[in-house]
Design a protein around this motif. Sequence first.
Motif, PDB file in Angstrom:
ATOM      1  N   THR A   5       1.045  16.240 141.842  1.00 56.26           N
ATOM      2  CA  THR A   5       1.210  17.621 141.131  1.00 56.26           C
ATOM      3  C   THR A   5       2.189  17.668 139.950  1.00 56.26           C
ATOM      4  N   THR A   6       3.210  16.699 140.144  1.00 59.91           N
ATOM      5  CA  THR A   6       3.972  16.586 138.926  1.00 59.91           C
ATOM      6  C   THR A   6       3.189  15.759 137.844  1.00 59.91           C
ATOM      7  N   ILE A   7       2.323  14.956 138.114  1.00 68.07           N
ATOM      8  CA  ILE A   7       1.538  14.123 137.103  1.00 68.07           C
ATOM      9  C   ILE A   7       0.695  15.220 136.478  1.00 68.07           C
ATOM     10  N   ILE A  34       7.985  10.739 131.371  1.00 70.10           N
ATOM     11  CA  ILE A  34       6.828  11.776 130.601  1.00 70.10           C
ATOM     12  C   ILE A  34       5.920  10.919 129.754  1.00 70.10           C
ATOM     13  N   THR A  35       6.618   9.942 128.966  1.00 70.56           N
ATOM     14  CA  THR A  35       6.007   9.354 127.963  1.00 70.56           C
ATOM     15  C   THR A  35       5.098   8.126 128.726  1.00 70.56           C
ATOM     16  N   LYS A  40      -0.374   6.361 130.302  1.00 70.73           N
ATOM     17  CA  LYS A  40      -1.475   6.001 131.207  1.00 70.73           C
ATOM     18  C   LYS A  40      -2.449   6.704 131.077  1.00 70.73           C
ATOM     19  N   PHE A  41      -2.276   8.034 130.933  1.00 73.14           N
ATOM     20  CA  PHE A  41      -3.477   8.912 130.831  1.00 73.14           C
ATOM     21  C   PHE A  41      -4.445   8.745 129.605  1.00 73.14           C
ATOM     22  N   ALA A  42      -3.719   8.467 128.509  1.00 74.36           N
ATOM     23  CA  ALA A  42      -4.384   8.388 127.091  1.00 74.36           C
ATOM     24  C   ALA A  42      -5.375   7.075 127.344  1.00 74.36           C
ATOM     25  N   VAL A  58      -5.784   9.717 145.138  1.00 66.51           N
ATOM     26  CA  VAL A  58      -6.393   8.787 143.969  1.00 66.51           C
ATOM     27  C   VAL A  58      -5.608   9.004 142.586  1.00 66.51           C
ATOM     28  N   ILE A  59      -5.082  10.315 142.592  1.00 63.27           N
ATOM     29  CA  ILE A  59      -4.290  10.438 141.296  1.00 63.27           C
ATOM     30  C   ILE A  59      -3.220   9.570 141.313  1.00 63.27           C
TER      31      ILE A  59
END
Length: 149
Positions: A5-7, A34-35, A40-42, A58-59
Motif C-alpha cells: 500500500t505504501t509503494i 522514495i528514490t 525500481k519502478f522505472a 507480488v508487489i
Amino acid sequence: MQKSTTIIGILEMFEDYYSYRDVQARFAVGNSTITDIKKKFAVMDIPLKELTTKSPKVIESMFYANQHPGKNLPLPDFSQIYTKLTDKKSKSNLYFIWRGYKKVHPDGYQYTQFKYYLKKWLDENHLEENLRMVVERMLGEIIYIVILV
C-alpha cells in the motif's frame, strides 16, 4: 521493506505531481526510500494501473527480492504460536515458545529474528492494529470533537 500500500501510494502521489516533502509527510518515509521505489519502478517498465492489479505479496516481491538470500532456516507454525499466546488458559509466553523452537531446530533463528518473523506473520494475517485511514479535508470545513469519558 515497505508494504504494498505504501509503494502504490508513493507512486500514485508522484503520478499526481506531489513533492518529496508531501510524500514524506503522508507515508513517513525518507528521501532514499522514495528514490529507491521510483528507480525500481522505472526499471520494471510496467504501467501503474497494471501494478495495482497485482496482489500485495507480488508487489512487495517485485520491489524487494529475497531479503535473506541463502538462509533457508525452518520457521515454526505461527498460527499455532498465535493460538497459544492468545489462549486464556495457556501460560505460555513468546520466550519459552522460542526456546522450544530452538530445542527442535538448534541452528534456527535467534530470538530477535523469531520475533521479527512472527510480527511479519501477524501483520499479514491479523491487520487490526495496522489499519490507517486517510482523511482529506479542507481547513475549517469539518470539526472533529473527541470526548473522553
